[in-house]
Design a protein around this motif. Structure first.
Motif, PDB file in Angstrom:
ATOM      1  N   GLN A 148       0.829  -1.203   0.000  1.00  0.00           N
ATOM      2  CA  GLN A 148       0.000   0.000   0.000  1.00  0.00           C
ATOM      3  C   GLN A 148       0.861   1.250   0.000  1.00  0.00           C
ATOM      4  O   GLN A 148       0.559   2.227  -0.698  1.00  0.00           O
ATOM      5  CB  GLN A 148      -0.916  -0.015   1.228  1.00  0.00           C
ATOM      6  CG  GLN A 148      -1.920   1.134   1.254  1.00  0.00           C
ATOM      7  CD  GLN A 148      -2.868   1.113   0.068  1.00  0.00           C
ATOM      8  OE1 GLN A 148      -3.417   0.068  -0.259  1.00  0.00           O
ATOM      9  NE2 GLN A 148      -3.051   2.260  -0.575  1.00  0.00           N
ATOM     10  N   ALA A 149       1.963   1.203   0.795  1.00  0.00           N
ATOM     11  CA  ALA A 149       2.881   2.348   0.834  1.00  0.00           C
ATOM     12  C   ALA A 149       3.527   2.555  -0.528  1.00  0.00           C
ATOM     13  O   ALA A 149       3.674   3.691  -0.999  1.00  0.00           O
ATOM     14  CB  ALA A 149       3.943   2.120   1.908  1.00  0.00           C
ATOM     15  N   GLU A 150       3.925   1.445  -1.173  1.00  0.00           N
ATOM     16  CA  GLU A 150       4.517   1.546  -2.513  1.00  0.00           C
ATOM     17  C   GLU A 150       3.502   2.099  -3.503  1.00  0.00           C
ATOM     18  O   GLU A 150       3.853   2.913  -4.365  1.00  0.00           O
ATOM     19  CB  GLU A 150       5.012   0.166  -2.961  1.00  0.00           C
ATOM     20  CG  GLU A 150       6.200  -0.348  -2.158  1.00  0.00           C
ATOM     21  CD  GLU A 150       6.590  -1.763  -2.548  1.00  0.00           C
ATOM     22  OE1 GLU A 150       5.840  -2.374  -3.358  1.00  0.00           O
ATOM     23  OE2 GLU A 150       7.635  -2.250  -2.074  1.00  0.00           O
ATOM     24  N   LEU A 151       2.253   1.656  -3.367  1.00  0.00           N
ATOM     25  CA  LEU A 151       1.204   2.154  -4.253  1.00  0.00           C
ATOM     26  C   LEU A 151       0.976   3.639  -4.036  1.00  0.00           C
ATOM     27  O   LEU A 151       0.841   4.406  -5.003  1.00  0.00           O
ATOM     28  CB  LEU A 151      -0.090   1.379  -4.011  1.00  0.00           C
ATOM     29  CG  LEU A 151      -1.303   1.813  -4.831  1.00  0.00           C
ATOM     30  CD1 LEU A 151      -1.034   1.650  -6.308  1.00  0.00           C
ATOM     31  CD2 LEU A 151      -2.543   1.013  -4.433  1.00  0.00           C
ATOM     32  N   ASN A 152       0.957   4.047  -2.749  1.00  0.00           N
ATOM     33  CA  ASN A 152       0.782   5.473  -2.453  1.00  0.00           C
ATOM     34  C   ASN A 152       1.933   6.296  -3.016  1.00  0.00           C
ATOM     35  O   ASN A 152       1.725   7.399  -3.542  1.00  0.00           O
ATOM     36  CB  ASN A 152       0.685   5.677  -0.938  1.00  0.00           C
ATOM     37  CG  ASN A 152      -0.587   5.088  -0.353  1.00  0.00           C
ATOM     38  OD1 ASN A 152      -1.566   4.867  -1.070  1.00  0.00           O
ATOM     39  ND2 ASN A 152      -0.582   4.824   0.939  1.00  0.00           N
ATOM     40  N   THR A 153       3.152   5.745  -2.897  1.00  0.00           N
ATOM     41  CA  THR A 153       4.324   6.437  -3.431  1.00  0.00           C
ATOM     42  C   THR A 153       4.220   6.568  -4.943  1.00  0.00           C
ATOM     43  O   THR A 153       4.491   7.641  -5.508  1.00  0.00           O
ATOM     44  CB  THR A 153       5.610   5.671  -3.064  1.00  0.00           C
ATOM     45  OG1 THR A 153       5.724   5.603  -1.641  1.00  0.00           O
ATOM     46  CG2 THR A 153       6.832   6.378  -3.634  1.00  0.00           C
ATOM     47  N   GLU A 154       3.817   5.480  -5.597  1.00  0.00           N
ATOM     48  CA  GLU A 154       3.670   5.510  -7.049  1.00  0.00           C
ATOM     49  C   GLU A 154       2.602   6.510  -7.464  1.00  0.00           C
ATOM     50  O   GLU A 154       2.788   7.270  -8.420  1.00  0.00           O
ATOM     51  CB  GLU A 154       3.302   4.105  -7.562  1.00  0.00           C
ATOM     52  CG  GLU A 154       4.416   3.086  -7.473  1.00  0.00           C
ATOM     53  CD  GLU A 154       5.589   3.446  -8.375  1.00  0.00           C
ATOM     54  OE1 GLU A 154       5.354   4.061  -9.420  1.00  0.00           O
ATOM     55  OE2 GLU A 154       6.730   3.109  -8.014  1.00  0.00           O
ATOM     56  N   GLN A 155       1.490   6.501  -6.730  1.00  0.00           N
ATOM     57  CA  GLN A 155       0.421   7.459  -7.051  1.00  0.00           C
ATOM     58  C   GLN A 155       0.893   8.888  -6.833  1.00  0.00           C
ATOM     59  O   GLN A 155       0.560   9.790  -7.611  1.00  0.00           O
ATOM     60  CB  GLN A 155      -0.803   7.153  -6.187  1.00  0.00           C
ATOM     61  CG  GLN A 155      -1.515   5.859  -6.553  1.00  0.00           C
ATOM     62  CD  GLN A 155      -2.684   5.557  -5.652  1.00  0.00           C
ATOM     63  OE1 GLN A 155      -2.771   6.082  -4.530  1.00  0.00           O
ATOM     64  NE2 GLN A 155      -3.600   4.722  -6.112  1.00  0.00           N
ATOM     65  N   GLY A 156       1.672   9.104  -5.761  1.00  0.00           N
ATOM     66  CA  GLY A 156       2.230  10.433  -5.504  1.00  0.00           C
ATOM     67  C   GLY A 156       3.157  10.877  -6.616  1.00  0.00           C
ATOM     68  O   GLY A 156       3.127  12.035  -7.054  1.00  0.00           O
ATOM     69  N   LEU A 157       4.006   9.939  -7.085  1.00  0.00           N
ATOM     70  CA  LEU A 157       4.930  10.251  -8.174  1.00  0.00           C
ATOM     71  C   LEU A 157       4.169  10.550  -9.463  1.00  0.00           C
ATOM     72  O   LEU A 157       4.544  11.453 -10.229  1.00  0.00           O
ATOM     73  CB  LEU A 157       5.895   9.087  -8.394  1.00  0.00           C
ATOM     74  CG  LEU A 157       6.919   8.846  -7.271  1.00  0.00           C
ATOM     75  CD1 LEU A 157       7.720   7.585  -7.543  1.00  0.00           C
ATOM     76  CD2 LEU A 157       7.864  10.050  -7.132  1.00  0.00           C
ATOM     77  N   ILE A 158       3.099   9.774  -9.698  1.00  0.00           N
ATOM     78  CA  ILE A 158       2.287  10.008 -10.894  1.00  0.00           C
ATOM     79  C   ILE A 158       1.635  11.380 -10.836  1.00  0.00           C
ATOM     80  O   ILE A 158       1.636  12.130 -11.827  1.00  0.00           O
ATOM     81  CB  ILE A 158       1.214   8.908 -11.028  1.00  0.00           C
ATOM     82  CG1 ILE A 158       1.881   7.565 -11.344  1.00  0.00           C
ATOM     83  CG2 ILE A 158       0.193   9.266 -12.104  1.00  0.00           C
ATOM     84  CD1 ILE A 158       0.923   6.395 -11.331  1.00  0.00           C
ATOM     85  N   GLU A 159       1.098  11.730  -9.662  1.00  0.00           N
ATOM     86  CA  GLU A 159       0.472  13.039  -9.495  1.00  0.00           C
ATOM     87  C   GLU A 159       1.496  14.156  -9.642  1.00  0.00           C
ATOM     88  O   GLU A 159       1.235  15.196 -10.272  1.00  0.00           O
ATOM     89  CB  GLU A 159      -0.207  13.119  -8.125  1.00  0.00           C
ATOM     90  CG  GLU A 159      -1.023  14.379  -7.915  1.00  0.00           C
ATOM     91  CD  GLU A 159      -2.179  14.505  -8.882  1.00  0.00           C
ATOM     92  OE1 GLU A 159      -2.558  15.651  -9.198  1.00  0.00           O
ATOM     93  OE2 GLU A 159      -2.693  13.455  -9.336  1.00  0.00           O
ATOM     94  N   GLN A 160       2.684  13.919  -9.059  1.00  0.00           N
ATOM     95  CA  GLN A 160       3.758  14.912  -9.181  1.00  0.00           C
ATOM     96  C   GLN A 160       4.169  15.096 -10.633  1.00  0.00           C
ATOM     97  O   GLN A 160       4.380  16.230 -11.100  1.00  0.00           O
ATOM     98  CB  GLN A 160       4.959  14.450  -8.339  1.00  0.00           C
ATOM     99  CG  GLN A 160       6.132  15.433  -8.375  1.00  0.00           C
ATOM    100  CD  GLN A 160       7.293  14.940  -7.524  1.00  0.00           C
ATOM    101  OE1 GLN A 160       7.187  13.948  -6.808  1.00  0.00           O
ATOM    102  NE2 GLN A 160       8.406  15.615  -7.618  1.00  0.00           N
TER     103      GLN A 160
END
Length: 220
Positions: A148-160
């Motif tokens: 979940q943390a990796e997914l959140n990080t990926e989503q954050g990177l995508i949003e960034q």
């Protein structure tokens, strides 16, 4: 049980008790499936008596004897853990089939239904099993949290990255608009310069024409 002349498998339930290899008293419920083939019934009855006599004098003693003999070779925990229990069951079935087969009695299966093990050894094994299951659950929760943390990080990177692309797009649009306005201004300035030069040349031509017309003509 069905009548023996039906040529069908019969079942016999029995409770067996014996000491394990490590000295614990074990008791288990088992079901033994056997068959008296029609071609052997007459000889079996002649040798051992009718069906109840065959069960009491031949089959039951062999079940008790083989169970105790084979069971005493296993540790108490082997009857709790699946692999050891399955091995004992297979060992018991094969030995009964071989022993009673010599007496023309067919053994189809020997099934262990329930095993009673002293709590002094059952409880630690159960606790260890519960601890192992809890450990697996905790690891699974950790893996889930990590994913979940990796997914959140990926989503954050995508949003960034999306914001970065949007900013770069706006910047590019502004640069294109500024360049377009610059080109328009340059074209306009060049046009005004050309107009000014044309006007300047036109004014010069007019002035020259005026000077020419104003010059006195010679008299002949």
């Amino acid at each position: 049980m069905r009548p023996p002349d039906a040529s069908a498998a019969l079942s016999l339930d029995q409770v067996v008790e014996f000491p394990s290899r490590d000295g614990f008293e074990i008791s288990l419920d088992m079901t033994v499936e056997f068959e008296l083939l029609p071609e052997n019934i007459a000889a079996i009855y002649q040798s051992y008596g009718d069906l109840p006599a065959v069960v009491d004098n031949i089959i039951m003693p062999q079940i008790l004897s083989v169970s105790r003999l084979k069971g005493s070779a296993y540790r108490a925990k082997d009857f709790i853990v699946g692999e050891g229990r399955e091995q004992f069951q297979n060992d018991l079935k094969e030995t009964l089939a071989r022993t009673l087969g010599n007496k023309r009695i067919v053994i189809h299966n020997a099934l262990i239904r329930h095993v009673n093990v002293p709590m002094e050894i059952l409880d630690p094994i159960q606790q260890a099993s519960i601890a192992a299951e809890q450990n697996l659950t905790n690891k699974e929760k950790q893996n889930t949290a990590r994913k979940q943390a990796e997914l959140n990080t990926e989503q954050g990177l995508i949003e960034q990255r999306r914001e970065q692309v949007a900013q770069e797009t706006e910047k590019l649009k502004a640069e294109v608009a500024a360049d377009r306005e610059k080109q328009v201004a340059e074209i306009g300035a060049e046009g005004q310069k050309q107009v000014a030069e044309i006007r300047k040349e036109t004014a010069a031509v007019r002035a020259d024409k005026v000077r020419t017309l104003a010059r006195p003509r010679p008299r002949w």
